[in-house]
Design a protein around this motif. Sequence first.
Motif, PDB file in Angstrom:
ATOM      1  N   GLU A 147       0.831  -1.192   0.000  1.00 39.62           N
ATOM      2  CA  GLU A 147       0.000   0.000   0.000  1.00 39.62           C
ATOM      3  C   GLU A 147       0.873   1.253   0.000  1.00 39.62           C
ATOM      4  O   GLU A 147       1.928   1.270   0.641  1.00 39.62           O
ATOM      5  CB  GLU A 147      -0.915   0.012   1.235  1.00 39.62           C
ATOM      6  CG  GLU A 147      -0.223   0.269   2.577  1.00 39.62           C
ATOM      7  CD  GLU A 147       0.462  -0.957   3.178  1.00 39.62           C
ATOM      8  OE1 GLU A 147       0.509  -2.001   2.527  1.00 39.62           O
ATOM      9  OE2 GLU A 147       0.975  -0.842   4.308  1.00 39.62           O
TER      10      GLU A 147
ATOM     11  N   GLU B 241      -1.634  -2.638  10.332  1.00 42.15           N
ATOM     12  CA  GLU B 241      -1.818  -3.964   9.745  1.00 42.15           C
ATOM     13  C   GLU B 241      -3.004  -4.715  10.358  1.00 42.15           C
ATOM     14  O   GLU B 241      -3.785  -5.326   9.650  1.00 42.15           O
ATOM     15  CB  GLU B 241      -0.541  -4.796   9.893  1.00 42.15           C
ATOM     16  CG  GLU B 241       0.620  -4.287   9.050  1.00 42.15           C
ATOM     17  CD  GLU B 241       0.315  -4.220   7.561  1.00 42.15           C
ATOM     18  OE1 GLU B 241      -0.711  -4.767   7.124  1.00 42.15           O
ATOM     19  OE2 GLU B 241       1.107  -3.586   6.842  1.00 42.15           O
TER      20      GLU B 241
ATOM     21  N   HIS C 227      -7.540  -5.692   1.504  1.00 40.37           N
ATOM     22  CA  HIS C 227      -6.540  -5.366   2.525  1.00 40.37           C
ATOM     23  C   HIS C 227      -5.826  -4.060   2.182  1.00 40.37           C
ATOM     24  O   HIS C 227      -5.739  -3.152   3.015  1.00 40.37           O
ATOM     25  CB  HIS C 227      -5.529  -6.514   2.646  1.00 40.37           C
ATOM     26  CG  HIS C 227      -4.450  -6.274   3.654  1.00 40.37           C
ATOM     27  ND1 HIS C 227      -4.526  -6.734   4.948  1.00 40.37           N
ATOM     28  CD2 HIS C 227      -3.278  -5.591   3.577  1.00 40.37           C
ATOM     29  CE1 HIS C 227      -3.450  -6.355   5.610  1.00 40.37           C
ATOM     30  NE2 HIS C 227      -2.668  -5.653   4.790  1.00 40.37           N
TER      31      HIS C 227
HETATM   32 ZN    ZN Z   1      -0.976  -4.554   5.178  1.00 39.63          ZN
END
Ligand code: ZN
Lengths: 620, 315
Positions: free
Chosen positions: A317, A366, A343
């Motif tokens: 990301e 996370e 995600h």
């Molecule tokens: Zn992640």
Amino acid sequence: MQASFSKLLIVFFLLYSFSSFNICSSEEEHAPQIASYEIDVKLDTQEKKLGGKEILTFINTSHKSIDTLFLHLYPNAFQSNTTTLMKESDFSDRIKRRPKYRGFMKIEMVGISLGSDLTDKKIIDETIMKLPLPNSLPPRGKIKLEIGFEVELPRIFVRMGYYGEDFMISQWFPKMAVLGEDGNWNAHQYHFNGEFFANFGTYDVSITVPLEYVIGATGCLVKEYKNTDSTKTLVFRAEDVHDFAWAASPDYQLSKRVVDGIEVNFFYKPEHEKAMDRIMDDAEFALKYYNSCFGKYHYNHFTMVDTKIGLGGGAMEYPTLITIFPSRVPPENIRADALIVFHEIAHQWWYGMVASNEFEEAWLDEGFAVYSQRRALEERFGKRANLIDLWGIKLSDLDFTRLSYFLDLQSDPIVKNSWEFRNYLSYRANVYSKTSLILETLRNYLGEERMDEFLKEYFRRYKFKHPKTQDFIQVVGEFTGDNLIFVLEQLLFGTGVCDYEVASIESVPLENEDKRRRYRTRVEVRRLGEVVIPVDVLIELEDGGRIKHTWDGKERWHEIEIETDSKIRSAVVDPENKLALDINVNNNSLTAKSCDSVMMKLSTQCLFWLEIWMHWITCL
Amino acid sequence: MVSNKRFQKRIMRIILTSFVEGISNVWANRFLIGMMFLFRLVFSLILLSPLYLMFSASFATNVKASNFLTWFDLSLFIDFVYHWRKTLSVYFLMFILVCGLAMLVFIFLSGGFWGTLRDLIKNREQNSKMEIFFGYCGKYFWGMFKISLFMIVLYFIALFLFLFLSVILSSITGEASWWEITSWHMVVKFLIAIILFFLVNMSGDYLRIFLVENFGERFFGVVGKTFRFLLTNLLKTLSLYYLLSIVLVVIIFVYLQIYGIMNGMPQTGFFIFLIFMVQQIFVVFRSFYRLVFYSSQLVLHDKISNKEACVLEAK
Ligand SMILES: [Zn+2]
């Protein structure tokens, strides 16, 4: 009335679309502009090199004057097999043997804009550059640095590099470290476990590439022009972000879609044409779903780039940009791509906008992303088989997360510097899995609606900020009261596990004068794990009666003794499966009579499969 | 043209009679089916018993375990595996050892299966079946063992051949996703795999036939004879193998249909028992049918070599 209303709507829509044209972020609140960059970079696709110049504007937001600046030179993590990142990974041998995995950043010049040249004063320690200032920078003081740099790109490796003709360019420019309010720098080496941390700002980035290249990048494209040397320059602007990444390939195709006013761009490789629509659908779903659950996505653009990110990663990301490399599994049966898209898009909220320190408290990004991805998977594909539904095997994201939590339950607590975890397995088990199970448990205790209110509040309060563990605990406390804070602290700072069991049940007939038969029913529940959480115990009687009892779980065992009209049939601790963290659900209940049909089914099925197995192994 | 048709008819007849005679020969020696089934049952029960104990501890008095009656609840299973991880790793070791032992025992028994079935074709006297059966087990053990080792080599060669062919196929047609079985070149790959598997398996059967027919000969002499036979009679042997396999596939399909219907029924004790019976009947059938494979191929081999002998005599 109807007609005039719709006219009004049209006028409003036109006004809205003009106002949003070519503006890179919405007009509402903005992030604090602490570190902003103007970068001019050229990609040499033959030599696999970047050459660039940047003007970095930085504001001292601490209470103290500072006399040294700290910058990250991330590409230096690839300079040899002895760097922190290489030593911590299992790849140091690889880079030693194969020079093409080597990469580094050279600082050609650095100085204060219209001021002194600091090139000779810089001190470089692997991926950190210290820059002593000639005059200290007072609180609220602003400084402009000019830096010339060159990056030798490695073959794709831990998120960055080239493969074939393609390039994934991340962590590629000299980047300001984060200055704490106390005047201390939060500047760590590039570690293998753990990701990044930076201040918000505005990025104006001009990228020059050969004419045939297509680029997907953070922010939005504001200008594109051809140069005389058969190259072209693309100018991107990204506001209210804390990083900038881009990918380049000569054969990218572009798919576009507008979702909730967000322009979604997907730069995909022609060989993934078939997956393109599906991935766009997944992205559309996630953006809409998270918009409604957590709060509005701040930007009016979102980009996906189809790229590998090399050993040590699957997808990644970046602000307003994610990488995705479509997997080669049947998408209807194994939702690996959907999971990754969900995600990484969740990270736009938990990393992109709520930007916690991924070096020191990675769980806040996370774990939240895993929890969000699960919510999206459940919403989209149902609760039971939302991850794998293949050949009768039904696996949900929750099952998968529990499985990965089991891989290393107790080596480390969740709250810990990322690189200090015992190994990647423990990092993964705690930061990703255990955290998401804590949030799952919280969701079960609060209920879905309250949980969404909590997440919305957390997002609202910390958008464009860098919340810490204590900030999270405080918001939870406001929603649940102090009871759960105590639980939360055990789970975040301790390594204990959660395991409740029904140890024994019995009903003994009572001697009494009247003719009604009564029983003394006893249930013993035990806490096998260290974590103390209040739990429900449900007692079911043979006559269908149900008795619910709550136990605070503080002692190691607890006995419930009641008089009942009929014998006990079963007792269940945590009957609603609220404790997603319980490491053994099979000891959560006891029945008075054994369940013969279950045993019969399990053993006869097993016997049959063993017989078939015997048939096969005797083919030789 | 006419002679070609007649030739085809003759092959068809020889194959069909081999198949039918194969079945009747096995039926005449029903105790072999019992031996084959018993072998599977005993070893399966050995492997099942530790599992049963673990199941019983985790699921027998577990309210949630009733989920297993309707679907395979993986969350219970994950916790089961985690809880028993240490025991399961010991079990895994035991599993490997028991399977190794089972393979050895089967190699031992196969001498008996092939020997007894061969005798039936040669119409030899059979006084005490069991005694003769175990006599053959001992007699052919070493040969059967060598064939099994040889088979491992053959399977590896087939695997490499398959990989080689699929690489070539992919380079011609481009990559395809493995799950898209509808795409034609996945079908081709699948067919290649099946053909190779059949070929190797069939070769194993004929190696065993030649072993019992030419007992005492050098191992590689037997191998040479087998492959010479297979190469000269490939059409017949393969046709019989395909006929046997197609019938088997049809029966498996029928079984799956029955199982599917039964599995949809309410999971009461009665229906679970019924499913169990159907499964065991299926296993008995598979035992019977493996013997049919053996004996049909023995009959075919007998017919072909008799004819060759006749031709030689006539000359
Ligand atoms: Zn992640």
